[in-house]
Write a protein that holds these residues in place. Sequence first.
Motif, PDB file in Angstrom:
ATOM      1  N   LEU A 222       0.814  -1.222   0.000  1.00 10.43           N
ATOM      2  CA  LEU A 222       0.000   0.000   0.000  1.00 10.43           C
ATOM      3  C   LEU A 222       0.844   1.268   0.000  1.00 10.43           C
ATOM      4  CD1 LEU A 222      -2.872  -0.973   2.479  1.00 10.43           C
ATOM      5  CD2 LEU A 222      -2.950  -0.890  -0.017  1.00 10.43           C
ATOM      6  N   THR A 223       2.048   1.201   0.572  1.00  7.61           N
ATOM      7  CA  THR A 223       2.896   2.404   0.624  1.00  7.61           C
ATOM      8  C   THR A 223       3.853   2.491  -0.561  1.00  7.61           C
ATOM      9  OG1 THR A 223       4.415   1.190   2.078  1.00  7.61           O
ATOM     10  CG2 THR A 223       2.801   2.637   3.131  1.00  7.61           C
ATOM     11  N   SER A 224       3.806   1.504  -1.451  1.00  9.29           N
ATOM     12  CA  SER A 224       4.642   1.534  -2.647  1.00  9.29           C
ATOM     13  C   SER A 224       3.963   2.346  -3.754  1.00  9.29           C
ATOM     14  CB  SER A 224       4.903   0.107  -3.134  1.00  9.29           C
ATOM     15  OG  SER A 224       3.697  -0.496  -3.570  1.00  9.29           O
ATOM     16  N   LYS A 225       4.661   2.477  -4.876  1.00 16.98           N
ATOM     17  CA  LYS A 225       4.069   3.164  -6.027  1.00 16.98           C
ATOM     18  C   LYS A 225       2.819   2.443  -6.509  1.00 16.98           C
ATOM     19  CE  LYS A 225       5.094   4.700 -10.745  1.00 16.98           C
ATOM     20  NZ  LYS A 225       6.089   4.711 -11.844  1.00 16.98           N
ATOM     21  N   PHE A 226       2.859   1.114  -6.429  1.00 22.73           N
ATOM     22  CA  PHE A 226       1.687   0.335  -6.816  1.00 22.73           C
ATOM     23  C   PHE A 226       0.482   0.688  -5.946  1.00 22.73           C
ATOM     24  CE2 PHE A 226      -1.012  -3.386  -6.126  1.00 22.73           C
ATOM     25  CZ  PHE A 226      -1.430  -3.644  -7.426  1.00 22.73           C
ATOM     26  N   GLY A 227       0.725   0.890  -4.637  1.00 18.68           N
ATOM     27  CA  GLY A 227      -0.364   1.250  -3.733  1.00 18.68           C
ATOM     28  C   GLY A 227      -0.994   2.582  -4.100  1.00 18.68           C
ATOM     29  N   MET A 228      -0.165   3.531  -4.501  1.00 26.34           N
ATOM     30  CA  MET A 228      -0.704   4.824  -4.921  1.00 26.34           C
ATOM     31  C   MET A 228      -1.530   4.686  -6.199  1.00 26.34           C
ATOM     32  SD  MET A 228       2.369   7.522  -4.034  1.00 26.34           S
ATOM     33  CE  MET A 228       3.693   6.568  -4.775  1.00 26.34           C
TER      34      MET A 228
END
Length: 384
Positions: A222-228
């Motif tokens: 969730l805190t990775s670029k994927f999460g954004m």
Amino acid sequence: MKVLSEKLLGGKQGAIGLAILSLLLFVIFPLWLDLFRLGLVGKYVTYAFVAISLVLLWGNGGILSLGQGMFFGLGGYCMAMFLKLEASDPISTKIQTTPGIPDFMDWNQLTALPWFWEPFKSLTLTILLVLIVPTLLAFIIGFAMFKRRVGGVYFAIITQAIALILSILIVGQQGYTGGVNGITDLKTMLDWDIRTDSAKYILYFTNAGLLIACMLLARYILTSKFGMLLLAMRDKEERVRFSGYDVSNFKIFIFCIAAMISAIGGAMFTLQVGFMSPSFVGIVPSIEMVIFAAVGGRMSLIGAVYGTLLVNFGKTMFSETYPELWLFLMGGLFIAVVMFFPDGLAGIYENYASKFNLAGKFSKLTAKFTKSTAAVDELVGEKP
């Protein structure tokens, strides 16, 4: 290191929340509850795997799946098949017409172990299949649906229908799956008796540890670029698509991750409780698991765990105290949460507890305690 802790723990506030939850699971519950009640908590914790998978899928991805129970059940069945084969050795089943196969197969006049049961003779393969089989099913469903841009209520209904089909299939194939009774009489894992008191404690702590590990994995996602991008897809899917991203691939990926996490919970459920049945695969358990996430807060991983514990504690307490009214009491609890606290327990914390800056006060108390301890050590260390 700081960036990694931010991604895994969610900053200071997330670290404090995770520490409190860990204290509750690893210290307070084991010391406070007897073994029977601790076993119930262990069962509730297995449901929390599905709740945190729904935080990823539904809360942050905007993909409501009403069929997460099928992944939970598949993981549980994979583990149950291994345990059942170990309990069905030729010596233990010598009174059967065909020794060496599970009892329900013998009752249904099967004379040989089906080919798809063979891999479950190995624990290593079983663990791999616990992860692979539900993930593969999720990939097939996700690819078929998301590549055709099926979403929203249509996707929710389709997953619900697939869960129903799978439960009917399991019940119908009694000779291969145990039918409506499921797979029962599970005793040992690699000759280790999982029914003893010490084994129950070990399985409980393993269960809780795996839950924390899955929460850290989910937090990292969730805190990775994927999460954004996941949040962006939930709010403005077309804008993300026009930016050049393949939205369907992202949806397939998060659906597969959610299925894998749910399956781990199902496998631990089988070890904790000692059986697996089709009643955990169909529509009703899937909807209940959505309720767990909704009560805790579908945007909060920690809230989802607390929501699971609260609903199941309430379910147990109401059913024991008011056996004729507990369904109405549980229904009233769900209605109250939806009407007055739409963001769940996490929303209550954000709206009220944060006003008092509890995290800041906790940090100050910790600092004062550390300072006082240091002063005492200094005094004790002084020579007269």
